[in-house]
Scaffold this motif. Structure first.
Motif, PDB file in Angstrom:
ATOM      1  N   TYR A   1       0.962  -1.604  -0.290  1.00 34.61           N
ATOM      2  CA  TYR A   1       0.065   0.043  -0.006  1.00 34.61           C
ATOM      3  C   TYR A   1       0.674   1.637   0.305  1.00 34.61           C
ATOM      4  CZ  TYR A   1      -4.127  -2.353   1.897  1.00 34.61           C
ATOM      5  OH  TYR A   1      -5.011  -3.198   1.934  1.00 34.61           O
ATOM      6  N   ILE A   2       0.209   2.585  -0.835  1.00 28.72           N
ATOM      7  CA  ILE A   2       0.810   3.379  -0.414  1.00 28.72           C
ATOM      8  C   ILE A   2      -0.341   4.013  -0.410  1.00 28.72           C
ATOM      9  CG2 ILE A   2       2.045   5.179  -1.879  1.00 28.72           C
ATOM     10  CD1 ILE A   2       3.867   2.508  -1.573  1.00 28.72           C
TER      11      ILE A   2
ATOM     12  N   THR B   1      13.517   3.476  -2.762  1.00 34.04           N
ATOM     13  CA  THR B   1      12.190   3.118  -1.922  1.00 34.04           C
ATOM     14  C   THR B   1      12.213   1.715  -2.594  1.00 34.04           C
ATOM     15  OG1 THR B   1      10.932   4.469  -1.592  1.00 34.04           O
ATOM     16  CG2 THR B   1       9.533   2.491  -2.317  1.00 34.04           C
TER      17      THR B   1
ATOM     18  N   VAL C   1      -0.343   9.307  -2.368  1.00 36.49           N
ATOM     19  CA  VAL C   1       0.032   9.395  -3.574  1.00 36.49           C
ATOM     20  C   VAL C   1       0.128  10.656  -3.909  1.00 36.49           C
ATOM     21  CG1 VAL C   1       0.023   7.486  -3.998  1.00 36.49           C
ATOM     22  CG2 VAL C   1      -1.577   8.361  -5.032  1.00 36.49           C
TER      23      VAL C   1
ATOM     24  N   ALA D   1       2.319   8.973   3.084  1.00 35.09           N
ATOM     25  CA  ALA D   1       3.184   9.676   2.658  1.00 35.09           C
ATOM     26  C   ALA D   1       2.341  10.810   2.764  1.00 35.09           C
ATOM     27  CB  ALA D   1       4.039   9.544   1.028  1.00 35.09           C
TER      28      ALA D   1
ATOM     29  N   HIS E   1       7.589   7.234  -3.330  1.00 37.20           N
ATOM     30  CA  HIS E   1       7.665   5.614  -3.723  1.00 37.20           C
ATOM     31  C   HIS E   1       6.660   5.106  -5.235  1.00 37.20           C
ATOM     32  CE1 HIS E   1       9.490   6.623   0.016  1.00 37.20           C
ATOM     33  NE2 HIS E   1       8.072   7.948   0.827  1.00 37.20           N
ATOM     34  N   LEU E   2       6.024   5.112  -5.178  1.00 35.70           N
ATOM     35  CA  LEU E   2       5.496   4.404  -6.095  1.00 35.70           C
ATOM     36  C   LEU E   2       5.926   4.007  -7.555  1.00 35.70           C
ATOM     37  CD1 LEU E   2       2.676   3.659  -6.714  1.00 35.70           C
ATOM     38  CD2 LEU E   2       1.753   5.366  -7.711  1.00 35.70           C
TER      39      LEU E   2
ATOM     40  N   ALA F   1      -2.330   2.431  -4.570  1.00 40.25           N
ATOM     41  CA  ALA F   1      -2.409   3.734  -4.372  1.00 40.25           C
ATOM     42  C   ALA F   1      -3.322   3.973  -3.949  1.00 40.25           C
ATOM     43  CB  ALA F   1      -1.786   4.220  -5.609  1.00 40.25           C
TER      44      ALA F   1
ATOM     45  N   ILE G   1       3.484   1.930   2.877  1.00 39.17           N
ATOM     46  CA  ILE G   1       3.842   3.673   3.337  1.00 39.17           C
ATOM     47  C   ILE G   1       2.666   4.694   3.466  1.00 39.17           C
ATOM     48  CG2 ILE G   1       5.843   4.830   2.144  1.00 39.17           C
ATOM     49  CD1 ILE G   1       6.730   2.704   0.225  1.00 39.17           C
TER      50      ILE G   1
ATOM     51  N   GLY H   1       4.571  10.827  -1.839  1.00 38.13           N
ATOM     52  CA  GLY H   1       3.928   9.360  -2.468  1.00 38.13           C
ATOM     53  C   GLY H   1       3.970   8.775  -3.869  1.00 38.13           C
TER      54      GLY H   1
END
Length: 324
Positions: free
Chosen positions: A7-8, A274, A11, A78, A18-19, A33, A76, A15
């Motif tokens: 999971y993010i 990441t 975003v 964010a 990270h994705l 996401a 994560i 974020g």
């Protein structure tokens, strides 16, 4: 190989980086996401699709809310600090999470640090905070050079504000020296706040002074005008580093000759770091970021004096930390 759920949550800014990093992960992933902003989801999707294809094709879903009843390998969060505590609670109520990464600044309310900490402990969720200078190979290598030494650490030229990177650098000083605690002096901060680039939050300028329990000192300077490039200086009794991050280079001078030598200082993007973070957690459960407990302590040691400083210069009395 079974796909691992990732999971993010949040975003719209970092974020999305990270994705992007997940696309290069070598294990098959089922990515979710999450963001309440349709615009943020669209931006994140564009950035993810713009990344080169990795060796494995991942599944990805974009949605406005956190799913229920899933087993999540890594989450994560964010988002901004104002909603992160509530979303952490919501996530852990809805899903079973093995590993959790939280962005900094963690939370805006002091009591959230203990509340979330207790929840993480009760759910047995291993949690780290993304103060990521510890992950950068160049910076990690400096630990051997400065371990056990008192240092003077100077950061100058961050035009976006002191709070943007402060927790990164406070954590890094403790990583380098082994110090556990510090106190901050706010007398050299500017008496006027500025609006953060993130709506509804504040930033500070001027100079913040930190004193660590091993005798090390940190000085963090942000000007209100100009475009001075970001420069980090680290000094001890027998060595000196000047690090120019935007140029990916540093200068080092060692006792007794004190001759300057230029060296490479490559700073990876979050969209690269990441990838390694997720692969390390999935393969071995290893993470080099500071633990939730470590980061919570260092956050509060900085944020409480800054809240009191705000109250000393403002007619409004703050009971929380209006930073992110």
């Amino acid at each position: 190989m079974q796909r691992k759920k990732i999971y993010i949550i949040g975003v719209g800014g970092i974020g999305s980086r990270h994705l992007q990093a997940l696309k290069a992960v070598k294990s098959p992933l089922e990515i979710t996401a999450v963001d309440r902003s349709e615009e943020s989801l669209c931006v994140a999707k564009d950035r993810f699709e713009a990344m080169p294809e990795g060796t494995v094709l991942h599944q990805i879903e974009y949605r406005a809310n956190i799913p229920k009843g899933e087993k999540v390998a890594i989450a994560i969060i964010a988002t901004t600090s104002s909603v992160r505590a509530a979303l952490t609670k919501e996530l852990l109520e809805k899903s079973e999470v093995k590993y959790l990464i939280l962005e900094k600044l963690l939370f805006q309310k002091k009591n959230d640090y203990d509340r979330v900490g207790g929840l993480l402990e009760s759910r047995k969720v291993k949690t780290w905070v993304n103060c990521n200078m510890r992950m950068v190979p160049f910076y990690r290598a400096l630990k051997k050079e400065f371990q056990g030494q008192k240092i003077t650490y100077i950061l100058h030229g961050n035009q976006s504000g002191l709070l943007t990177d402060l927790t990164h650098h406070l954590d890094f000083i403790m990583f380098l020296t082994g110090a556990k605690n510090f106190s901050v002096r706010t007398g050299m901060l500017d008496k006027k706040t500025k609006a953060s680039k993130r709506k509804g939050h504040l930033e500070l300028t001027g100079t913040l002074h930190a004193e660590f329990d091993d005798g090390s000192v940190g000085l963090f300077r942000c000007d209100t005008a100009g475009a001075t490039p970001k420069i980090i200086e680290i000094l001890s009794h027998d060595r000196r580093y000047i690090i120019r991050e935007p140029e990916n280079k540093a200068f080092v001078s060692l006792s007794p000759e004190w001759q300057w030598e230029e060296v490479s200082a490559t700073i990876p993007y979050q969209s690269q770091m990441t990838t390694l973070l997720v692969e390390g957690l999935l393969a071995k459960g290893i993470c080099t970021l500071p633990s939730y407990e470590e980061a919570s302590q260092s956050h509060l040691q900085a944020l409480e004096p800054l809240r009191k400083f705000l109250n000393s210069i403002s007619s409004k009395k703050y009971t929380s930390y209006p930073f992110t």
